[in-house]
Design an enzyme around this catalytic site. Structure first.
Site, PDB file in Angstrom:
ATOM      1  N   LYS A  81       0.868  -1.176   0.000  1.00 56.08           N
ATOM      2  CA  LYS A  81       0.000   0.000   0.000  1.00 56.08           C
ATOM      3  C   LYS A  81       0.901   1.222   0.000  1.00 56.08           C
ATOM      4  CE  LYS A  81      -4.460   0.957   0.308  1.00 56.08           C
ATOM      5  NZ  LYS A  81      -5.590   0.217  -0.254  1.00 56.08           N
ATOM      6  N   GLY A 104     -25.075   2.823   2.226  1.00 54.44           N
ATOM      7  CA  GLY A 104     -24.226   3.472   1.230  1.00 54.44           C
ATOM      8  C   GLY A 104     -24.613   3.069  -0.172  1.00 54.44           C
TER       9      GLY A 104
HETATM   10  P1  NAD Z   1     -18.315   5.377  -2.766  1.00 52.01           P
HETATM   11  O1  NAD Z   1     -17.584   6.518  -2.179  1.00 52.01           O
HETATM   12  O2  NAD Z   1     -18.680   5.411  -4.211  1.00 52.01           O
HETATM   13  O3  NAD Z   1     -19.679   5.137  -1.948  1.00 52.01           O
HETATM   14  C1  NAD Z   1     -19.761   5.209  -0.564  1.00 52.01           C
HETATM   15  C2  NAD Z   1     -21.120   5.782  -0.243  1.00 52.01           C
HETATM   16  O4  NAD Z   1     -21.328   5.698   1.164  1.00 52.01           O
HETATM   17  C3  NAD Z   1     -21.269   7.249  -0.624  1.00 52.01           C
HETATM   18  O5  NAD Z   1     -22.428   7.415  -1.436  1.00 52.01           O
HETATM   19  C4  NAD Z   1     -21.406   7.958   0.721  1.00 52.01           C
HETATM   20  O6  NAD Z   1     -22.229   9.107   0.657  1.00 52.01           O
HETATM   21  C5  NAD Z   1     -22.018   6.872   1.572  1.00 52.01           C
HETATM   22  N1  NAD Z   1     -21.852   7.018   3.029  1.00 52.01           N
HETATM   23  C6  NAD Z   1     -20.779   7.479   3.726  1.00 52.01           C
HETATM   24  N2  NAD Z   1     -21.028   7.430   5.047  1.00 52.01           N
HETATM   25  C7  NAD Z   1     -22.276   6.913   5.182  1.00 52.01           C
HETATM   26  C8  NAD Z   1     -23.090   6.610   6.292  1.00 52.01           C
HETATM   27  N3  NAD Z   1     -22.680   6.819   7.542  1.00 52.01           N
HETATM   28  N4  NAD Z   1     -24.327   6.091   6.073  1.00 52.01           N
HETATM   29  C9  NAD Z   1     -24.773   5.866   4.819  1.00 52.01           C
HETATM   30  N5  NAD Z   1     -24.041   6.144   3.714  1.00 52.01           N
HETATM   31  C10 NAD Z   1     -22.813   6.664   3.897  1.00 52.01           C
HETATM   32  O7  NAD Z   1     -17.435   4.077  -2.405  1.00 52.01           O
HETATM   33  P2  NAD Z   1     -17.526   2.656  -3.089  1.00 52.01           P
HETATM   34  O8  NAD Z   1     -16.510   2.561  -4.154  1.00 52.01           O
HETATM   35  O9  NAD Z   1     -18.937   2.334  -3.384  1.00 52.01           O
HETATM   36  O10 NAD Z   1     -16.987   1.737  -1.897  1.00 52.01           O
HETATM   37  C11 NAD Z   1     -17.804   1.465  -0.772  1.00 52.01           C
HETATM   38  C12 NAD Z   1     -16.960   0.724   0.269  1.00 52.01           C
HETATM   39  O11 NAD Z   1     -16.467  -0.485  -0.298  1.00 52.01           O
HETATM   40  C13 NAD Z   1     -15.725   1.481   0.750  1.00 52.01           C
HETATM   41  O12 NAD Z   1     -15.488   1.177   2.102  1.00 52.01           O
HETATM   42  C14 NAD Z   1     -14.614   0.918  -0.096  1.00 52.01           C
HETATM   43  O13 NAD Z   1     -13.357   1.020   0.551  1.00 52.01           O
HETATM   44  C15 NAD Z   1     -15.050  -0.518  -0.202  1.00 52.01           C
HETATM   45  N6  NAD Z   1     -14.502  -1.198  -1.393  1.00 52.01           N
HETATM   46  C16 NAD Z   1     -14.773  -0.696  -2.631  1.00 52.01           C
HETATM   47  C17 NAD Z   1     -14.249  -1.345  -3.752  1.00 52.01           C
HETATM   48  C18 NAD Z   1     -14.527  -0.838  -5.152  1.00 52.01           C
HETATM   49  O14 NAD Z   1     -14.286  -1.580  -6.117  1.00 52.01           O
HETATM   50  N7  NAD Z   1     -15.037   0.374  -5.316  1.00 52.01           N
HETATM   51  C19 NAD Z   1     -13.450  -2.501  -3.597  1.00 52.01           C
HETATM   52  C20 NAD Z   1     -13.226  -3.001  -2.301  1.00 52.01           C
HETATM   53  C21 NAD Z   1     -13.764  -2.337  -1.206  1.00 52.01           C
END
Ligand code: NAD
Length: 381
Positions: free
Chosen positions: A98, A197
């Site tokens: 990382k 989310g």
């Molecule tokens: P994103 O930023 O597109 O979506 C996250 C959403 O969560 C946002 O719409 C935000 O407004 C909402 N949010 C934040 N705090 C909140 C709360 N307290 N209650 C309700 N909603 C809330 O992120 P993403 O890419 O969709 O990823 C989501 C999670 O999955 C993250 O933790 C990320 O690290 C993990 N993740 C994502 C991927 C990927 O491919 N994008 C891969 C592995 C892990």
């Protein structure tokens, strides 16, 4: 921790000379931790390579305005170790790494800074491969690519594209695994799933679940995003305060980490937790609280590996193959069922079982990379 200057060299990028310094920091249990600075462009970063037993270290580049360098170090160490476990269980032939750049992505992110960081990655000669993460985009990775080939997750034309589709599909398969474990069928039809989310992954997951017949409850701090999702899939919207307390079959956290803790767990009314969020448990002790409540937990670093699986295919010698990637994401279902079986057999939590499987695979070198990665993209993208 002991540090000394590894190398000091000037390089030219976009007509500007800059002075890049890589300084190793000794950290017990980590193969390599490097502090990267370039005063010319204001770069201050850390790269951590936790373990490369199974292959080169892979992990995203996070840009965040850490208050102290110690905070950045703590984050990069925790995240790189997590990547080792995630890659091991996913069987992608990568180790864990990382990087973090100490900067505000909104104001400090310049092409010069990203290219200087890329030059540092290049000096590691492929021991560490970077990708997008919090604070970076695929466009930023394109800029980093100008000074190093050791990147993955570029835009679709030259690479594997946005990982969210694969992550969401892997989470869908993970939800099927908890439903199978609890109800004896992998069908989510008629099951109530609460999604915290509705961002990239959460909204795609809602779509997969809708078409499979599930009833949805959604929430997002961005009310418009939750409403949009609800309208499209006939979901019920609840406030961010309520989503962790709703009665449902499966809670799918798809927002921010640390949400499973001693404050929230007593209020949970779900039968299982299966979602995309990284580091859902605030501490290992929180897993015991979940267990005591009889809630089945799909370990986050196993269920959310779809994006990692997808990028692993773009460095395949024969080139990126979305069908192969899809097939691997599909297997997340079986991987999780096997982890639940280990947990039952050894009378340990599912989280501990997943760590056990990851460590066992590393010890026995299962899934070790046999062919070197091939980077098919070019710097002119
Ligand atoms: P994103 O930023 O597109 O979506 C996250 C959403 O969560 C946002 O719409 C935000 O407004 C909402 N949010 C934040 N705090 C909140 C709360 N307290 N209650 C309700 N909603 C809330 O992120 P993403 O890419 O969709 O990823 C989501 C999670 O999955 C993250 O933790 C990320 O690290 C993990 N993740 C994502 C991927 C990927 O491919 N994008 C891969 C592995 C892990």
């Amino acid at each position: 921790m002991v540090g000394h200057v590894l190398e000091k060299k000037s390089f030219r990028s976009k007509g500007k000379s800059s002075s890049l310094v890589l300084t190793p920091i000794e950290v017990s249990g980590y193969e390599k931790v490097i502090e990267v600075t370039d005063v010319t462009v204001g770069l201050s970063a850390l790269i951590a390579i936790h373990d490369t037993t199974l292959g080169p270290a892979l992990g995203g580049t996070r840009i965040f305005p850490y208050a102290k360098k110690e905070d950045a170090l703590e984050d990069v160490l925790r995240l790189s170790k997590g990547m080792t476990y995630k890659a091991s269980v996913a069987g992608v032939g990568f180790g864990g790494g990382k990087s973090v750049i100490i900067a505000d992505p909104k104001t400090d992110k310049t092409p010069e800074l990203l290219m200087a960081f890329g030059a540092a990655v290049d000096r590691l000669k492929g021991a560490y491969i970077c990708a997008e993460d919090v604070g970076t985009t695929t466009e930023d990775v394109k800029i980093i690519r100008r000074t190093t080939q050791y990147v993955v997750g570029l835009p679709h034309e030259s690479s594997s594209g946005d990982p969210a589709h694969f992550t969401a599909w892997g989470v869908f398969r993970g939800i099927q695994s908890v439903v199978k474990e609890l109800f004896g069928t992998d069908s989510v039809a008629g099951k109530t799933i609460a999604i915290q989310g509705t961002g990239s992954v959460g909204s795609l997951l809602a779509g997969y679940l809708f078409w499979a017949g599930a009833d949805l409850i959604v929430s997002d701090i961005n009310a418009a995003s939750a409403q949009k999702c609800a309208k499209k899939y006939g979901a019920k919207v609840v406030s961010p305060d309520e989503i962790l307390k709703v009665s449902c079959d499966v809670l799918a956290p798809c927002a921010l980490g640390g949400i499973l803790n001693h404050h929230t767990i007593p209020g949970l009314r779900c039968k299982a937790i299966a979602g995309a969020t990284n580091n859902q448990l605030r501490s290992d002790a929180d897993m015991d609280l979940l267990q005591a409540k009889g809630i089945l937990y799909a370990p986050d670093f196993v269920i959310n590996a779809g994006g990692l699986l997808n990028v692993s295919f773009e460095i395949d010698p024969s080139g990126y193959n979305p069908k192969a990637s899809r097939a691997k994401c599909h297997e997340i279902y079986d991987t999780l069922l096997a982890i639940y079986a280990v947990a039952k057999e050894q009378k340990i939590t599912t989280h501990k079982a997943a760590l056990f499987v990851a460590e066992d695979r590393i010890r026995r070198k299962i899934g070790k990379r046999s062919v070197s990665p091939v980077f098919h993209h070019s710097a002119e993208i």
